[in-house]
Structures are given as structure tokens and as C-alpha cells.
Design a protein around this motif. Structure first.
Motif, PDB file in Angstrom:
ATOM      1  N   MET A  27       0.829  -1.209   0.000  1.00  0.00           N
ATOM      2  CA  MET A  27       0.000   0.000   0.000  1.00  0.00           C
ATOM      3  C   MET A  27       0.859   1.253   0.000  1.00  0.00           C
ATOM      4  SD  MET A  27      -3.458  -0.520   2.252  1.00  0.00           S
ATOM      5  CE  MET A  27      -2.601  -0.872   3.775  1.00  0.00           C
ATOM      6  N   THR A  28       1.933   1.233   0.780  1.00  0.00           N
ATOM      7  CA  THR A  28       2.818   2.400   0.834  1.00  0.00           C
ATOM      8  C   THR A  28       3.388   2.705  -0.547  1.00  0.00           C
ATOM      9  OG1 THR A  28       3.394   1.924   3.136  1.00  0.00           O
ATOM     10  CG2 THR A  28       4.888   3.347   1.909  1.00  0.00           C
ATOM     11  N   LEU A  29       3.841   1.667  -1.244  1.00  0.00           N
ATOM     12  CA  LEU A  29       4.397   1.854  -2.586  1.00  0.00           C
ATOM     13  C   LEU A  29       3.338   2.359  -3.552  1.00  0.00           C
ATOM     14  CD1 LEU A  29       6.549   1.568  -4.765  1.00  0.00           C
ATOM     15  CD2 LEU A  29       5.979  -0.886  -4.913  1.00  0.00           C
ATOM     16  N   MET A  30       2.162   1.728  -3.546  1.00  0.00           N
ATOM     17  CA  MET A  30       1.128   2.138  -4.490  1.00  0.00           C
ATOM     18  C   MET A  30       0.622   3.546  -4.206  1.00  0.00           C
ATOM     19  SD  MET A  30       0.715   0.002  -6.892  1.00  0.00           S
ATOM     20  CE  MET A  30      -0.718   0.812  -7.548  1.00  0.00           C
ATOM     21  N   ALA A  31       0.498   3.908  -2.942  1.00  0.00           N
ATOM     22  CA  ALA A  31       0.066   5.270  -2.610  1.00  0.00           C
ATOM     23  C   ALA A  31       1.064   6.292  -3.145  1.00  0.00           C
ATOM     24  CB  ALA A  31      -0.104   5.417  -1.104  1.00  0.00           C
ATOM     25  N   GLU A  32       2.346   5.968  -3.033  1.00  0.00           N
ATOM     26  CA  GLU A  32       3.393   6.885  -3.500  1.00  0.00           C
ATOM     27  C   GLU A  32       3.347   7.064  -5.012  1.00  0.00           C
ATOM     28  OE1 GLU A  32       8.220   6.685  -4.076  1.00  0.00           O
ATOM     29  OE2 GLU A  32       7.354   5.714  -2.308  1.00  0.00           O
ATOM     30  N   VAL A  33       3.301   5.953  -5.760  1.00  0.00           N
ATOM     31  CA  VAL A  33       3.364   6.080  -7.220  1.00  0.00           C
ATOM     32  C   VAL A  33       2.062   6.624  -7.788  1.00  0.00           C
ATOM     33  CG1 VAL A  33       5.162   4.343  -7.483  1.00  0.00           C
ATOM     34  CG2 VAL A  33       2.765   3.635  -7.583  1.00  0.00           C
ATOM     35  N   LEU A  34       0.923   6.293  -7.189  1.00  0.00           N
ATOM     36  CA  LEU A  34      -0.333   6.857  -7.669  1.00  0.00           C
ATOM     37  C   LEU A  34      -0.399   8.357  -7.405  1.00  0.00           C
ATOM     38  CD1 LEU A  34      -2.891   4.090  -6.620  1.00  0.00           C
ATOM     39  CD2 LEU A  34      -2.290   4.744  -8.963  1.00  0.00           C
ATOM     40  N   SER A  35       0.142   8.791  -6.265  1.00  0.00           N
ATOM     41  CA  SER A  35       0.184  10.231  -5.974  1.00  0.00           C
ATOM     42  C   SER A  35       1.034  10.969  -7.001  1.00  0.00           C
ATOM     43  CB  SER A  35       0.746  10.460  -4.565  1.00  0.00           C
ATOM     44  OG  SER A  35      -0.092   9.903  -3.577  1.00  0.00           O
ATOM     45  N   ASP A  36       2.193  10.399  -7.324  1.00  0.00           N
ATOM     46  CA  ASP A  36       3.079  11.033  -8.316  1.00  0.00           C
ATOM     47  C   ASP A  36       2.437  11.050  -9.692  1.00  0.00           C
ATOM     48  OD1 ASP A  36       4.966  11.433  -6.355  1.00  0.00           O
ATOM     49  OD2 ASP A  36       6.195   9.689  -6.908  1.00  0.00           O
ATOM     50  N   TRP A  37       1.774   9.949 -10.052  1.00  0.00           N
ATOM     51  CA  TRP A  37       1.189   9.834 -11.393  1.00  0.00           C
ATOM     52  C   TRP A  37      -0.002  10.761 -11.578  1.00  0.00           C
ATOM     53  CZ3 TRP A  37      -3.707   7.365 -12.487  1.00  0.00           C
ATOM     54  CH2 TRP A  37      -3.988   7.236 -13.856  1.00  0.00           C
ATOM     55  N   SER A  38      -0.869  10.821 -10.555  1.00  0.00           N
ATOM     56  CA  SER A  38      -2.101  11.606 -10.695  1.00  0.00           C
ATOM     57  C   SER A  38      -1.933  13.060 -10.294  1.00  0.00           C
ATOM     58  CB  SER A  38      -3.207  10.990  -9.830  1.00  0.00           C
ATOM     59  OG  SER A  38      -2.907  11.148  -8.447  1.00  0.00           O
ATOM     60  N   GLY A  39      -0.896  13.346  -9.489  1.00  0.00           N
ATOM     61  CA  GLY A  39      -0.716  14.694  -8.979  1.00  0.00           C
ATOM     62  C   GLY A  39      -1.574  15.006  -7.774  1.00  0.00           C
ATOM     63  N   GLU A  40      -2.325  14.021  -7.283  1.00  0.00           N
ATOM     64  CA  GLU A  40      -3.172  14.194  -6.110  1.00  0.00           C
ATOM     65  C   GLU A  40      -2.723  13.208  -5.029  1.00  0.00           C
ATOM     66  OE1 GLU A  40      -5.449  16.458  -5.682  1.00  0.00           O
ATOM     67  OE2 GLU A  40      -5.371  17.242  -7.742  1.00  0.00           O
ATOM     68  N   PRO A  41      -2.616  13.656  -3.773  1.00  0.00           N
ATOM     69  CA  PRO A  41      -2.156  12.748  -2.723  1.00  0.00           C
ATOM     70  C   PRO A  41      -3.146  11.601  -2.488  1.00  0.00           C
ATOM     71  CG  PRO A  41      -2.953  14.820  -1.773  1.00  0.00           C
ATOM     72  CD  PRO A  41      -2.909  15.010  -3.251  1.00  0.00           C
ATOM     73  N   VAL A  42      -2.600  10.414  -2.296  1.00  0.00           N
ATOM     74  CA  VAL A  42      -3.391   9.227  -2.003  1.00  0.00           C
ATOM     75  C   VAL A  42      -3.089   8.822  -0.564  1.00  0.00           C
ATOM     76  CG1 VAL A  42      -3.802   6.806  -2.559  1.00  0.00           C
ATOM     77  CG2 VAL A  42      -3.400   8.469  -4.400  1.00  0.00           C
ATOM     78  N   ALA A  43      -4.094   8.822   0.284  1.00  0.00           N
ATOM     79  CA  ALA A  43      -3.905   8.569   1.710  1.00  0.00           C
ATOM     80  C   ALA A  43      -3.888   7.075   2.005  1.00  0.00           C
ATOM     81  CB  ALA A  43      -5.022   9.239   2.506  1.00  0.00           C
ATOM     82  N   MET A  44      -3.138   6.714   3.038  1.00  0.00           N
ATOM     83  CA  MET A  44      -3.178   5.355   3.544  1.00  0.00           C
ATOM     84  C   MET A  44      -4.470   5.173   4.360  1.00  0.00           C
ATOM     85  SD  MET A  44      -0.418   3.601   2.663  1.00  0.00           S
ATOM     86  CE  MET A  44       0.113   2.449   3.949  1.00  0.00           C
ATOM     87  N   PRO A  45      -5.057   3.975   4.349  1.00  0.00           N
ATOM     88  CA  PRO A  45      -6.302   3.754   5.084  1.00  0.00           C
ATOM     89  C   PRO A  45      -6.053   3.531   6.571  1.00  0.00           C
ATOM     90  CG  PRO A  45      -5.617   1.727   4.053  1.00  0.00           C
ATOM     91  CD  PRO A  45      -4.613   2.775   3.623  1.00  0.00           C
ATOM     92  N   ALA A  46      -7.107   3.671   7.364  1.00  0.00           N
ATOM     93  CA  ALA A  46      -7.024   3.350   8.790  1.00  0.00           C
ATOM     94  C   ALA A  46      -7.014   1.852   9.012  1.00  0.00           C
ATOM     95  CB  ALA A  46      -8.192   3.989   9.536  1.00  0.00           C
ATOM     96  N   GLY A  47      -7.530   1.110   8.046  1.00  0.00           N
ATOM     97  CA  GLY A  47      -7.554  -0.347   8.151  1.00  0.00           C
ATOM     98  C   GLY A  47      -7.825  -0.967   6.790  1.00  0.00           C
ATOM     99  N   GLY A  48      -7.671  -2.267   6.700  1.00  0.00           N
ATOM    100  CA  GLY A  48      -7.883  -2.975   5.451  1.00  0.00           C
ATOM    101  C   GLY A  48      -6.662  -2.930   4.553  1.00  0.00           C
ATOM    102  N   PHE A  49      -6.788  -3.505   3.357  1.00  0.00           N
ATOM    103  CA  PHE A  49      -5.664  -3.474   2.415  1.00  0.00           C
ATOM    104  C   PHE A  49      -6.084  -2.911   1.064  1.00  0.00           C
ATOM    105  CE2 PHE A  49      -6.946  -8.067   2.818  1.00  0.00           C
ATOM    106  CZ  PHE A  49      -7.621  -8.198   1.612  1.00  0.00           C
ATOM    107  N   TYR A  50      -6.941  -1.884   1.136  1.00  0.00           N
ATOM    108  CA  TYR A  50      -7.374  -1.175  -0.054  1.00  0.00           C
ATOM    109  C   TYR A  50      -6.983   0.297   0.040  1.00  0.00           C
ATOM    110  CZ  TYR A  50     -10.509  -5.231  -0.216  1.00  0.00           C
ATOM    111  OH  TYR A  50     -11.025  -6.499  -0.202  1.00  0.00           O
ATOM    112  N   LEU A  51      -6.594   0.870  -1.090  1.00  0.00           N
ATOM    113  CA  LEU A  51      -6.468   2.318  -1.193  1.00  0.00           C
ATOM    114  C   LEU A  51      -7.777   2.851  -1.781  1.00  0.00           C
ATOM    115  CD1 LEU A  51      -2.846   2.609  -2.654  1.00  0.00           C
ATOM    116  CD2 LEU A  51      -3.559   2.979  -0.283  1.00  0.00           C
ATOM    117  N   TRP A  52      -8.343   3.850  -1.129  1.00  0.00           N
ATOM    118  CA  TRP A  52      -9.587   4.474  -1.571  1.00  0.00           C
ATOM    119  C   TRP A  52      -9.191   5.820  -2.159  1.00  0.00           C
ATOM    120  CZ3 TRP A  52     -14.029   3.118  -3.173  1.00  0.00           C
ATOM    121  CH2 TRP A  52     -15.164   3.920  -3.068  1.00  0.00           C
ATOM    122  N   VAL A  53      -9.096   5.859  -3.478  1.00  0.00           N
ATOM    123  CA  VAL A  53      -8.425   6.952  -4.184  1.00  0.00           C
ATOM    124  C   VAL A  53      -9.446   7.937  -4.732  1.00  0.00           C
ATOM    125  CG1 VAL A  53      -6.829   7.528  -6.036  1.00  0.00           C
ATOM    126  CG2 VAL A  53      -6.562   5.363  -4.798  1.00  0.00           C
TER     127      VAL A  53
END
Length: 374
Positions: free
Chosen positions: A287-313
């Protein structure tokens, strides 16, 4: 006269995106469904193969060993003492979710309404439909908990049950389980707490609604996520002894039973916490890796979730984001509308694929970012 026509299964709607990916990339990385790809512990597989439990019908409620293992797990992981008699088996958790309204409506035919989180697992709403009930969604508060004060008193009077889901799918939010239990008791409405992602709670320790007593509440659990055991279909529910006794009795008449070898393997899985910690580390890293690269790609920050293993973008349009991501990275994700109309401006990214596949998506996105295109 036309009877019930099932709607298209949400994930089947992604097949066109998969075809488009293969026009641009040599492989599809499916991040749309929360199906585990990592292996269950070897000892669990061994128990599955060597139990000698395949010859006779297994107890529908679960063997004593199955229910005692779940009891030990509640005590060890959450410091809650749940007697084995207050626990019963499910064939995974989805069938329980989908069948519950029908079974509960037989018990209280004067009520006809299922309350569930506004952005959530589709089976809560579909279960209401299959059971001939009304499905009424409950919005979220800004802190991610359900806004129980927003429930119309008329709907509360008709409510057959209230679903809570914490950590939530797809958003990863943590619900106020104490408030949910109190609301249910004050309105005479059973509360069913779907806690299948409890072992993947990041912002606090895992919490179960059973910390707040058993009266009028049921916690629902699954081995699918915790132990990468989705194909075995093993879960359990626990809590109010009157509700547990009713459900296990009626489910027995329906022939709902976890296969004997699966029950034996589940005991081994529930008694081992080490493999869960390994899986926690995998999912958090991905999740940490995907949040980082999706943030860079889209230009919008992607937050880590409070629980689970999904990013809600967040996305202006979930389908458009999913299409652009498919073209750029060969990855299929779920448009947020799958989880309710309120989710339309998001996508859900399930970080379930092995590390090399997650890294492949990341590298494709890095390449797209370096080329200055989104």
C-alpha cells in the motif's frame, strides 16, 4: 410478468478494461478484487490434506475444536472472552451476509428493512434484495463512523438489522462500534459487525463490537483475508447467545456446513498469529508503494487507510480514472460506484497481488510519469 433479474456482477463489468490493457501491455495486473494471492501457512495446507475428516458430514455449527479455536483467538488477540457456545461456523462470510436478511426476517416478519453503510461491500444491499427486504443506507460522519443520528425514525422502527463494517471495505474507515451497539440496543435492532479486516487495522489495535457486551450484537469473521484461505470458505459469527442459537439452528436445516477438512485446517490457522504478522507487513509495504506512485502519477495525494488493504483513491470520475490507470499501468481497479452511489468519485485499489506484480505496476506508472503523461 417479470420476476427478479439479477444485475450484472460488478466485477464482470471490468472485462472490457482487461481487453484494452492487452492491446497496450503484455499482461494484466488485477487489483480489483480482494482475493489473496499469497500462500496460506504450510501447516494449514497440511492439516487440510491429513485431517481424515472428509468421510462424514461435519457439524453445521462447527466442531468443538473449531469453535474453541475461535474462542482462544478472541481472547488472545482482542482480550475478549467469548464462550465457544456463543460461536458458530459460516461457509466463508459472503453467504452469511447474503442469506442473513432472509433468515432474520423469518424470525421477525413484522420488520422489513436492512440498514447498512452508504459506501460498502455490495452484498449488504444485495442480501436485502434477495431476502425481499428494503435496503436503506446510512451515511458516514466526517470521522468515518456511520452517522446513526441520520437514520430516519421510521426506518429504525422497521429495521430488521443494522450492518457495521470496521475496518471498512472499501474505504478502510473505522466505525464507532460502541455507538453502533448502543444504538441497536436502544432501538431493539440487532447489530451485525462485519470484522473480516480486523487483523489489518493500522491506526489502532483491532477492535471488535463484542468488547461492548453480547446483548443484541453479532461479530462476523472470516479466514479469507487473515490467513489467505479464501478458497476454503471458512468463517464464524459470535455474540448474543439467543441470536447465535437461532441462526445455527435454521442454518443446520439448510445444510450450510464448512467441510470437515477445512474445519481442521482452520483450527491450525486460528492458533497461529505469526503468519498474520507477515501478511500485515506485506500489505502495508504494498500500500505504501502504491500510494506513492499513484500520488506522483495523478498529482493528487493518495492517503493510507485506517484499516484494510485497499487504497480508496479520490477521482473526479471513478470510471475515467480506472480507464486511464488501465491504459497507463495495465492495472485493473474497481470504480467506486461498485460500493454505492456515494463512491462514484473514487476507485478502490486492492494491493493483493504478489510483490513483483505490484512493482510492475509501479514501474509502468513511473515510466508514464517520466514521460510527462497521465
Amino acid at each position: 410478468m417479470t420476476g427478479f433479474v439479477p444485475p450484472p456482477y460488478p466485477y464482470a463489468r471490468l472485462n472490457d478494461l482487461k481487453a484494452q490493457i492487452l492491446e497496450r501491455h503484455d499482461s494484466v495486473v488485477d487489483l480489483s478484487i480482494g482475493a489473496p494471492f499469497d500462500p496460506p501457512p504450510a501447516a494449514v495446507v497440511e492439516a487440510l490434506a491429513t485431517s481424515n475428516a472428509e468421510r462424514s458430514y461435519p457439524p453445521s455449527m462447527g466442531t468443538p475444536a473449531y469453535r474453541e479455536a475461535a474462542s482462544r483467538w478472541f481472547q488472545r488477540r482482542f482480550d475478549v472472552e467469548v464462550p465457544a457456545d456463543n460461536i458458530a461456523a459460516t461457509v466463508g462470510s459472503k453467504e452469511f451476509v447474503a442469506l442473513l436478511p432472509q433468515l432474520m426476517s423469518l424470525r421477525a416478519p413484522e420488520r422489513d428493512t436492512i440498514l447498512f453503510p452508504a459506501i460498502s461491500y455490495p452484498s449488504y444491499e444485495m442480501g436485502a434484495t434477495l431476502g425481499g427486504c428494503r435496503a436503506v443506507s446510512v451515511p458516514f460522519r466526517p470521522d468515518g463512523a456511520m452517522d446513526l443520528d441520520a437514520i430516519d425514525p421510521a426506518d429504525a422502527e422497521r429495521a430488521l438489522l443494522l450492518w457495521s463494517n470496521s475496518p471498512g471495505n472499501p474505504t478502510g474507515q473505522l466505525d464507532d462500534l460502541e455507538a453502533a451497539a448502543a444504538w441497536g440496543r436502544s432501538h431493539g435492532v440487532p447489530v451485525f459487525s462485519d470484522e473480516c479486516y480486523i487483523e489489518f487495522t493500522w491506526e489502532s489495535r483491532g477492535r471488535t463490537i463484542l468488547e461492548h457486551g453480547f446483548e443484541g450484537v453479532i461479530a462476523v469473521h472470516s479466514l479469507s483475508k487473515r490467513s489467505n484461505f479464501a478458497g476454503a470458505r471458512a468463517g464464524f459469527y459470535a455474540g448474543d447467545p439467543d441470536i447465535v442459537d437461532y441462526l445455527r439452528s435454521v442454518r443446520q436445516h439448510a445444510g450450510l456446513m464448512v467441510p470437515g477438512p477445512v474445519q481442521a485446517a482452520t483450527v491450525v490457522a486460528l492458533d497461529d498469529d505469526e503468519h498474520v504478522q507477515v501478511q500485515r507487513e506485506r500489505y502495508h509495504r504494498r500500500m505504501t508503494l502504491m500510494a506513492e506512485v499513484l500520488s506522483d502519477w495523478s498529482g493528487e495525494p493518495v492517503a493510507m487507510p485506517a484499516g484494510g488493504f485497499y487504497l480508496w483513491v479520490p477521482a473526479t470520475d471513478g470510471w475515467d480514472y480506472a480507464t486511464r490507470l488501465a491504459h497507463a499501468a495495465g492495472a485493473v481497479v474497481s470504480p467506486g460506484e461498485f460500493y454505492g452511489a456515494d463512491g462514484a468519485c473514487h476507485v478502490r485499489v486492492a494491493v493483493v497481488q504478489p510483490d513483483d506484480q505490484i512493482e510492475l505496476v509501479a514501474e509502468r506508472l513511473r515510466q508514464t510519469t517520466r514521460n510527462g503523461s497521465t
